[in-house]
Design a protein around this motif. Structure first.
Motif, PDB file in Angstrom:
ATOM      1  N   LEU A   1      -9.059  -2.228   5.722  1.00 27.71           N
ATOM      2  CA  LEU A   1      -8.336  -1.180   4.979  1.00 27.71           C
ATOM      3  C   LEU A   1      -8.798  -1.178   3.536  1.00 27.71           C
ATOM      4  O   LEU A   1      -8.858  -2.219   2.881  1.00 27.71           O
ATOM      5  CB  LEU A   1      -6.835  -1.426   5.065  1.00 27.71           C
ATOM      6  CG  LEU A   1      -5.913  -0.364   4.440  1.00 27.71           C
ATOM      7  CD1 LEU A   1      -4.603  -0.278   5.237  1.00 27.71           C
ATOM      8  CD2 LEU A   1      -5.580  -0.682   2.984  1.00 27.71           C
ATOM      9  N   SER A   2      -9.157  -0.002   3.058  1.00 25.40           N
ATOM     10  CA  SER A   2      -9.493   0.177   1.647  1.00 25.40           C
ATOM     11  C   SER A   2      -8.585   1.246   1.070  1.00 25.40           C
ATOM     12  O   SER A   2      -8.062   2.100   1.808  1.00 25.40           O
ATOM     13  CB  SER A   2     -10.960   0.581   1.474  1.00 25.40           C
ATOM     14  OG  SER A   2     -11.188   1.881   1.988  1.00 25.40           O
ATOM     15  N   ARG A   3      -8.435   1.193  -0.227  1.00 20.35           N
ATOM     16  CA  ARG A   3      -7.525   2.121  -0.900  1.00 20.35           C
ATOM     17  C   ARG A   3      -8.220   2.676  -2.140  1.00 20.35           C
ATOM     18  O   ARG A   3      -8.034   2.190  -3.253  1.00 20.35           O
ATOM     19  CB  ARG A   3      -6.233   1.403  -1.282  1.00 20.35           C
ATOM     20  CG  ARG A   3      -5.077   2.326  -1.609  1.00 20.35           C
ATOM     21  CD  ARG A   3      -3.854   1.520  -1.977  1.00 20.35           C
ATOM     22  NE  ARG A   3      -2.699   2.363  -2.217  1.00 20.35           N
ATOM     23  CZ  ARG A   3      -1.596   1.948  -2.828  1.00 20.35           C
ATOM     24  NH1 ARG A   3      -1.507   0.696  -3.242  1.00 20.35           N
ATOM     25  NH2 ARG A   3      -0.578   2.776  -3.003  1.00 20.35           N
TER      26      ARG A   3
ATOM     27  N   ARG B   1       3.216   2.346   2.072  1.00 15.14           N
ATOM     28  CA  ARG B   1       3.242   3.023   3.367  1.00 15.14           C
ATOM     29  C   ARG B   1       4.345   2.419   4.238  1.00 15.14           C
ATOM     30  O   ARG B   1       4.619   1.219   4.178  1.00 15.14           O
ATOM     31  CB  ARG B   1       1.910   2.882   4.112  1.00 15.14           C
ATOM     32  CG  ARG B   1       0.703   3.539   3.448  1.00 15.14           C
ATOM     33  CD  ARG B   1       0.834   5.054   3.403  1.00 15.14           C
ATOM     34  NE  ARG B   1      -0.388   5.711   2.980  1.00 15.14           N
ATOM     35  CZ  ARG B   1      -0.770   5.894   1.723  1.00 15.14           C
ATOM     36  NH1 ARG B   1      -0.014   5.412   0.737  1.00 15.14           N
ATOM     37  NH2 ARG B   1      -1.880   6.542   1.427  1.00 15.14           N
TER      38      ARG B   1
ATOM     39  N   ILE C   1       0.837  -1.216   0.000  1.00 13.28           N
ATOM     40  CA  ILE C   1       0.000   0.000   0.000  1.00 13.28           C
ATOM     41  C   ILE C   1       0.866   1.259   0.000  1.00 13.28           C
ATOM     42  O   ILE C   1       0.361   2.357   0.246  1.00 13.28           O
ATOM     43  CB  ILE C   1      -0.952   0.004   1.203  1.00 13.28           C
ATOM     44  CG1 ILE C   1      -0.167  -0.058   2.523  1.00 13.28           C
ATOM     45  CG2 ILE C   1      -1.937  -1.161   1.120  1.00 13.28           C
ATOM     46  CD1 ILE C   1      -1.030   0.110   3.765  1.00 13.28           C
TER      47      ILE C   1
ATOM     48  N   ARG D   1      -2.980   7.328  -3.358  1.00 16.12           N
ATOM     49  CA  ARG D   1      -2.534   8.216  -2.277  1.00 16.12           C
ATOM     50  C   ARG D   1      -3.517   8.263  -1.115  1.00 16.12           C
ATOM     51  O   ARG D   1      -3.330   9.050  -0.188  1.00 16.12           O
ATOM     52  CB  ARG D   1      -2.333   9.633  -2.828  1.00 16.12           C
ATOM     53  CG  ARG D   1      -1.392   9.726  -4.027  1.00 16.12           C
ATOM     54  CD  ARG D   1       0.048   9.870  -3.557  1.00 16.12           C
ATOM     55  NE  ARG D   1       0.559   8.695  -2.889  1.00 16.12           N
ATOM     56  CZ  ARG D   1       1.051   7.625  -3.519  1.00 16.12           C
ATOM     57  NH1 ARG D   1       1.074   7.578  -4.833  1.00 16.12           N
ATOM     58  NH2 ARG D   1       1.525   6.594  -2.837  1.00 16.12           N
ATOM     59  N   GLU D   2      -4.548   7.474  -1.143  1.00 20.88           N
ATOM     60  CA  GLU D   2      -5.572   7.555  -0.106  1.00 20.88           C
ATOM     61  C   GLU D   2      -5.860   6.171   0.450  1.00 20.88           C
ATOM     62  O   GLU D   2      -6.021   5.213  -0.301  1.00 20.88           O
ATOM     63  CB  GLU D   2      -6.866   8.152  -0.688  1.00 20.88           C
ATOM     64  CG  GLU D   2      -7.997   8.253   0.322  1.00 20.88           C
ATOM     65  CD  GLU D   2      -9.285   8.755  -0.313  1.00 20.88           C
ATOM     66  OE1 GLU D   2     -10.299   8.842   0.384  1.00 20.88           O
ATOM     67  OE2 GLU D   2      -9.252   9.038  -1.536  1.00 20.88           O
ATOM     68  N   ILE D   3      -5.932   6.063   1.780  1.00 22.09           N
ATOM     69  CA  ILE D   3      -6.341   4.820   2.428  1.00 22.09           C
ATOM     70  C   ILE D   3      -7.376   5.158   3.502  1.00 22.09           C
ATOM     71  O   ILE D   3      -7.374   6.260   4.078  1.00 22.09           O
ATOM     72  CB  ILE D   3      -5.161   4.068   3.064  1.00 22.09           C
ATOM     73  CG1 ILE D   3      -4.464   4.916   4.137  1.00 22.09           C
ATOM     74  CG2 ILE D   3      -4.166   3.590   2.023  1.00 22.09           C
ATOM     75  CD1 ILE D   3      -3.429   4.152   4.934  1.00 22.09           C
TER      76      ILE D   3
ATOM     77  N   ASP E   1       3.002   7.875   4.091  1.00 22.60           N
ATOM     78  CA  ASP E   1       3.048   7.724   2.639  1.00 22.60           C
ATOM     79  C   ASP E   1       4.426   8.212   2.173  1.00 22.60           C
ATOM     80  O   ASP E   1       4.667   9.413   2.062  1.00 22.60           O
ATOM     81  CB  ASP E   1       1.927   8.548   1.988  1.00 22.60           C
ATOM     82  CG  ASP E   1       1.888   8.381   0.476  1.00 22.60           C
ATOM     83  OD1 ASP E   1       2.786   7.700  -0.078  1.00 22.60           O
ATOM     84  OD2 ASP E   1       0.965   8.924  -0.165  1.00 22.60           O
TER      85      ASP E   1
END
Length: 1361
Positions: A312-314, A248, A246, A318-320, A261
């Protein structure tokens, strides 16, 4: 670079070339009597070190059939290796020192049966053993990799006369692409195959400088300031790691979790809802049957008493988003490690050294409040151990020290504290032990890999990693010890449900470390063949970390094949490098986007093995790694070979090119150069110059003699282009165009972004090739043939390249217009064909093009149903894929609709409008109308008597079929049947036949109308049809039309045509065909161009042809008449007319010769026929007539005619000919000799006097001499000469002269008397200047007085009267 290679220890000659290190090919440079690897040639030499001149063998290959190498005397080879190969088989090898070059290389031995197995520990030992080593414990039971290749010699190719101009080149190109794909597969071997062959030099020095460094630190990003602020507070525990899936980095400080990030460095998220100190964090896949699709991963947060799950979703890179799942389980101990499988199973390692699994399930989605069940199972000690208090557990408790999960292969490996490694099957809900190896530590000790006794600290395994299926189908894991040693293991092949017992879980290779000073930590990374060893140094004031990278030498096998044609078995040899990080490294990971484990089927072999770095560099970026340290995040890059080339070029171009060529191979270097040209900025002069140098110096194609004829070895430039093209198109080449979905519908089989990426790279290659075409080479003999073969192959590859770009555009266009709906409109049979169609078939097969055509038809029907613009669709097809599909199909469909409307309506105005519209549309798509379709449309136009359509459409189709007018060149060049332009010629002839059928139909209608008396309307249409045909500017069609007239015996009508092409047609055809030979001169005569008519007649008469001689003379006479007519009109050509008159005179002579031959009594009929045939064939010159006919056949009178016409005098010939003619006349049967001879004299004199054929001195001498031999009336000879036109005065002078010279004067006296009488009788009519002889009056018949002189005459005196 070559300058950095270590020199060989052997003596060097003065001009010896720099030598690469022998370690690149260890089997080629070893110690006498040692075996360095199976499948490599052995080299022998007699040198100073060989006692007594004995031959010592270097690099003896292993042969399982022979005695053990240790049992062979020095220099002794096994019997199977004593056969020597020709010197040409193994050329000089620059990887060997000068003294080690083979004089007579021997054939490598063939691998055979395995040696008997030796029982050691938990498994059997088999296969080849390294020399002077302890027996290998537990070697898998499979045969070593055998040296082989599917790249058979390539036969010469040719273009057949009936080859399709599109599918012929495509077929050749398909073979080249398939060959390149096979070559890439073969240089991407299974890891187990590489390990199966012993290798005494597993590591090789870098061939060049810094450019060849296999790992580079490209940038560093400092840790976020917010993290430093948190660390400044008092805390108990702090940990960090990376979630590369992800993008991160994670940090834990007591009970707080931070996600950073690292891509942009700005996003720093915080999660602090956990009350207890966080002991471990993991990121695993979410089970699809529990969570909604948006939830792709779970964050597993472990404290000393509980394990909790966060969803967790993405939504974007650039966004989670994190979701509380309320899923947690009490933990009996603190968890220190978390990992999961692809299916969502979660495994954890407790501080008590037990392995646990966290199970969770729900009957429905947790979003709807369903009840969930979460359980933590101890997979090591059973469920009872879950509740044993840790206070009762010993700190030295044996158990699982670490574990590793093969997420895609559903395998789990555990490392036990006793050094045992166990392999579990975790597929589905299984947790089954498939093997346990307990002798690892003993094996390390026995092989001296465990350090010094009694501690054996080097024998400790610090990390285990799975070897996943993209690397090997047999090797399954790697264990790394404290000194950096790698132990690869075997596993059974999965995917086939065949029930056998498991293959023993045993080692297959022990690989020593690159150096003996490594003390690696558990943070060491193994990923897809790359090892990044982490070694901490805490002795310095500032802690540092050394990264030791071990990367496979990817070009070793390709270089051996391409530079030395060595197809022996590959071995694993690695490059190493070190980097120092100025702080402690916590973890090292590889980015998933560049990890070969994530590559799709397009970048793998058919068995799933990922391609090596050489093939995949065309479509994949360099592999990237991250090293998270206390000082920041370090970005590491493993450069591709093309990156190595580019970096080395910046240092030294020439040396870089040579080094890369030797390191990776000639073809690979050319492929990289072309790739640089198509992707890099060629405005940089260094790059452009390097690319040009590489391609120009790549080498030439070569012909070789094979068992079944000559074969071709293409140049590296050609093979590099083919290899690059194959690599660019490989991601889609074998993929299905469509894929089935629920409901029987079909969608795109390849993602649009993949198609766009492939198309973009192909377009870059096409642009480079178009702007920088490969130069043509001039050569002779076999070299010319080789270059011709290469150009033929390159042409096919170029065609396929352009077709591939347009095919992708076509597929994307169908996707834009809703592909599932388009496919649903097609017939079921077509849908079935499409479901099994690959991009390869779409590009190169006729079935693929037929499917594309029918898809276009379905697209048209869809657009018409939605009332959308067909013209716009046609323009889009033309712009995006104009040569792959026929955009005209769209227009043809609409034209067909107009045609049907015209056929069905009864309104004449609507009918005319519909016909006009149909013709406009058909004309617009004329380049894509098949011949059968054109014939059918023309027939329908004729049925409706639509003159314009019946004539103009076929003519337009003919023009579009051959826009460069190659068919006309084909006609001018002789119409060779194997000429490829014949196909264009035949297509145009088919179009012209449609026009002729229309003209014939209107002629037939006129004939019928004439019989019925109603001709007005029919005449109008017929005249219109002929006017349209004659108005065409197609010269080839005009010739076809004129031929049609001649075939109907209407050639005279051609004289009425006034077109720009009729004159040329008549010039080309009139002289060769009897029915047409009068057309050209009559054409000129009708237009009063008499001089041109005369020249046409002259050409007709003088050209060799079956024409008779009479006709030739006739045409010459007509030509002369026309030339004189031209003179009367002021267009005289004096030279031409004079020459024409002379040729006519000579032709008349030839006529006389022919008549004489025809009546010749002494010639046979066969000789006559031969001579007459030759005389009729062409007009001959006087010399030919004389030498070849008149003289050898004794044609006496034609000889006189030839001399007269040539104005040439040959006295001896003349005298002989005249005598022969007079004697023949005297000897005629039944005639008085004097009368017969007199008649002949008169006739001959009339014809040839005065001329050089009858000079007076020869004539009188012969006539009187021959006449004196014949009895006749006195003076008969002179009388005959007078009748023949000889002047009386000349006769008198001649006779009197002969009288004086003759011994017998009676005959001459009689002849003189006759002449005197003639003069007296005709004195008033004969001018005095002509006859004035001196006359002596004597009695008639009395002789002259002997010795009396003739006095000269004098003028008469009038007074004497």
């Amino acid at each position: 670079m070559l300058s950095t290679f270590k020199p060989s220890s052997a003596p060097q000659t003065q001009n010896a070339q720099p030598q690469p290190p022998s370690s690149l090919y260890p089997s080629m440079a070893g110690q006498p009597g040692q075996s360095w690897g199976q499948g490599y040639p052995s080299y022998s030499y007699a040198g100073p070190s060989a006692p007594g001149g004995q031959v010592q063998t270097y690099g003896q290959p292993y042969n399982p059939y022979s005695a053990a190498p240790s049992q062979l005397a020095p220099g002794q080879a096994p019997p199977s290796q004593l056969v020597t190969a020709p010197q040409s088989v193994r050329p000089w090898n620059p990887f060997l020192s000068q003294s080690a070059q083979p004089s007579q290389p021997s054939q490598p031995s063939q691998p055979g049966a395995l040696q008997p197995a030796t029982q050691l520990g938990g498994g059997a030992v088999s296969g080849p053993q390294p020399l002077q080593q302890q027996p290998l414990g537990g070697v898998g039971l499979w045969r070593p990799y055998q040296a082989q290749t599917q790249l058979t010699p390539q036969p010469l190719e040719s273009v057949s006369k009936d080859e399709d101009p599109v599918y012929g080149p495509l077929g050749r190109a398909r073979g080249k692409v398939e060959r390149a794909l096979v070559a890439d597969n073969e240089i991407s071997p299974d890891l187990a195959d590489l390990l199966a062959i012993p290798n005494n030099e597993p590591y090789a020095p870098l061939p060049g400088g810094a450019a060849f460094k296999p790992l580079r630190v490209v940038r560093t990003t400092p840790l976020p300031d917010a993290l430093h602020q948190e660390l400044n507070y008092k805390h108990l525990t702090a940990k960090m790691g990376l979630f590369e899936e992800i993008e991160r980095a994670w940090f834990t400080v007591d009970n707080k979790l931070f996600l950073w990030d690292y891509s942009d460095g700005r996003d720093f998220s915080r999660f602090d809802e956990q009350a207890d100190t966080i002991q471990a964090v993991g990121l695993v896949k979410a089970r699809k049957d529990v969570f909604v699709d948006d939830i792709t991963h779970l964050l597993v947060i472990c404290t000393s008493s509980k394990v909790s799950l966060l969803g967790l979703s993405r939504p974007s890179p650039r966004e989670i988003n994190l979701y509380a799942t309320n899923l947690s389980a009490d933990a009996p101990v603190a968890m220190i490690s978390v990992s999961g499988t692809a299916s969502g199973r979660i495994f954890l390692l407790g501080v008590n050294k037990d392995l646990y699994e966290l199970e969770y399930s729900a009957e429905s989605s947790w979003f709807f409040g369903s009840s969930t069940r979460v359980q933590l199972h101890n997979r090591s000690s059973g469920s009872f151990a879950n509740w044993v208090p840790t206070v009762f557990s010993s700190g030295n408790r044996e158990g699982v020290e670490s574990f590793s999960v093969d997420a895609t292969g559903s395998r789990l490996y555990t490392l036990h504290t006793k050094g045992e490694i166990e392999f579990f099957d975790v597929s589905g809900t299984n947790f089954i032990s498939r093997g346990r190896y307990s002798r690892l530590r003993n094996d390390l000790i026995s092989r001296s890999f465990a350090g010094q006794a009694p501690a054996y600290s080097g024998g400790k395994v610090v990390a285990i990693y799975p070897v996943v299926s993209h690397e090997s189908k047999r090797a399954c894991m790697v264990a790394i010890t404290a000194n950096g040693e790698s132990i690869s293991r075997s596993r059974l092949t999965t995917g086939v449900r065949i029930y056998f017992q498991s293959i023993p879980f045993v080692p297959i290779d022990f690989r020593p470390p690159p150096t003996a000073t490594l003390n690696l930590s558990g943070e060491t990374l193994y990923s897809s063949g790359t090892v990044i060893g982490v070694q901490h140094d805490t002795s310095a004031p500032t802690p540092t970390t050394t990264l030791t990278t071990m990367v496979a030498h990817s070009g070793r096998q390709a270089s051996a094949r391409e530079n030395f044609e060595n197809f022996s078995s590959p071995v694993l040899q690695e490059w190493t490098t070190t980097d120092v990080i100025p702080s402690q490294v916590w973890t090292v990971v590889e980015l998933p986007s560049t990890n070969p484990a994530t590559y799709g089927a397009g970048l793998r072999r058919s068995d799933g093995i990922a391609l090596s770095s050489l093939p995949r560099q065309a479509v994949q970026d360099a592999r990237q790694f991250l090293a998270l340290a206390t000082s920041g995040l370090f970005f590491l890059v493993q450069p591709r070979p093309i990156d190595v080339l580019q970096a080395d070029l910046e240092l030294e171009k020439d040396m870089a090119i040579n080094t890369v060529r030797m390191t990776f191979g000639r073809t690979q270097l050319a492929a990289m150069a072309i790739q640089m040209g198509s992707t890099f900025d060629l405005k940089q002069p260094d790059i452009a110059s390097a690319v040009s140098t590489i391609l120009l110096s790549a080498g030439a194609p070569v012909l070789r003699d094979g068992n079944s004829g000559k074969t071709i070895v293409f140049s590296p430039r050609h093979d590099g282009f083919a290899a690059l093209f194959a690599r660019l198109i490989r991601p889609i080449w074998g993929s299905k165009v469509t894929a089935p979905v629920v409901g029987g519908r079909q969608v795109l089989g390849v993602k649009e972004d993949v198609l766009l990426g492939v198309q973009g790279r192909l377009e870059g290659l096409r642009k480079y090739i178009d702007e920088h075409p490969f130069p043509r080479h001039q050569a002779e003999g076999d070299a010319k043939t080789a270059w011709d073969q290469e150009e033929l192959s390159l042409h096919g590859l170029g065609v396929l390249l352009k077709q591939a770009i347009e095919a992708i555009s076509f597929v994307l266009l169908l996707s834009d217009y809703k592909l599932p709906e388009i496919v649903a409109r097609c017939e079921p049979a077509l849908q079935g064909t499409l479901a099994n169609l690959t991009f390869q078939g779409l590009l190169t097969s006729t079935d693929g093009r037929e499917v594309a055509r029918k898809l276009v038809t379905a697209l048209i029907e869809q657009q018409i149903g939605q009332e959308l613009g067909i013209d716009t669709l046609s323009e889009i097809l033309q712009q995006r894929c104009g040569t792959f599909v026929q955009p005209g199909d769209v227009v043809l469909y609409k034209a067909e609709e107009s045609m049907r409307r015209a056929e069905s309506t009864r309104d004449s105005i609507e009918r005319e409008d519909s016909l006009r519209e149909s013709l406009r549309l058909f004309s617009k798509a004329s380049g894509s109308i098949p011949i059968p379709r054109l014939q059918e449309v023309s027939k329908r136009y004729r049925a409706m008597q639509y003159t314009l359509g019946a004539v103009e459409l076929p003519l337009r189709c003919a023009a579009e079929a051959d826009p460069q007018d190659k068919a006309s060149d084909f006609v001018r060049d002789g119409q060779h049947p194997s000429d490829p332009r014949k196909a264009l010629y035949d297509a145009r002839m088919e179009c012209y036949s449609c026009v002729i059928e229309a003209l014939a139909m209107f002629d037939e209608l006129l004939d019928k109308a004439t019989a019925s008396g109603n001709v007005d309307s029919v005449v109008t249409k017929r005249d219109e049809a002929y006017a349209l045909a004659i108005a065409s500017d197609d010269e080839l069609f005009h010739f076809y039309l004129y031929d049609w007239h001649v075939s109907r015996h209407l050639q005279e009508q051609l004289l009425e045509y006034d077109t720009p092409y009729i004159e040329r047609y008549l010039q080309m055809t009139s002289n060769t065909v009897e029915e047409r030979r009068d057309l050209l001169w009559k054409f000129y005569a009708r237009r009063e161009e008499y001089l041109l008519a005369a020249k046409a007649l002259f050409d007709l008469a003088t050209r060799p042809s079956p024409m008779t001689l009479n006709d030739r003379v006739y045409y010459l006479a007509q030509s002369l008449a026309s030339a004189k007519s031209a003179a009367n009109l002021g267009a005289e050509d004096v030279d031409f007319t004079s020459n024409l008159q002379e040729r006519l005179d000579v032709a008349n002579v030839q006529m006389e010769v022919a008549r004489a031959v025809d009546v010749h009594q002494d010639m046979s009929q066969e000789d006559k026929a031969t001579a007459l045939g030759q005389l009729n064939q062409e007009l001959l010159g006087l010399d030919e007539l004389y030498q070849n006919y008149a003289r050898p056949f004794r044609l006496y009178e034609p000889i006189l005619l030839i001399l007269k016409t040539a104005d040439t005098r040959i006295d001896d010939v003349l005298e002989a000919v005249w005598r022969q003619l007079l004697r023949e006349a005297a000897s005629r049967a039944g005639a008085v000799p004097s009368d017969s001879m007199a008649e002949a004299i008169t006739e001959l004199c009339v014809r040839y006097f005065p001329s050089e054929a009858a000079p007076l001195d020869v004539l009188l001498s012969v006539v009187y001499d021959e006449g004196s031999q014949v009895v006749g009336e006195p003076g008969w000879a002179s009388a005959a000469l007078l009748d023949g036109g000889v002047p009386l005065r000349d006769l008198w002078e001649g006779v009197t002269s002969l009288y004086e010279e003759a011994e017998e004067r009676q005959f001459y006296a009689e002849e003189a008397a006759l002449l005197a009488t003639k003069w007296l009788n005709a004195r008033d009519t004969i001018p005095a200047a002509e006859v004035s002889p001196s006359v002596i009056l004597t009695k008639r018949g009395s002789p002259y007085p002997p010795g009396e002189l003739l006095r000269p005459s004098r003028p008469s005196d009038p007074n004497d009267q």
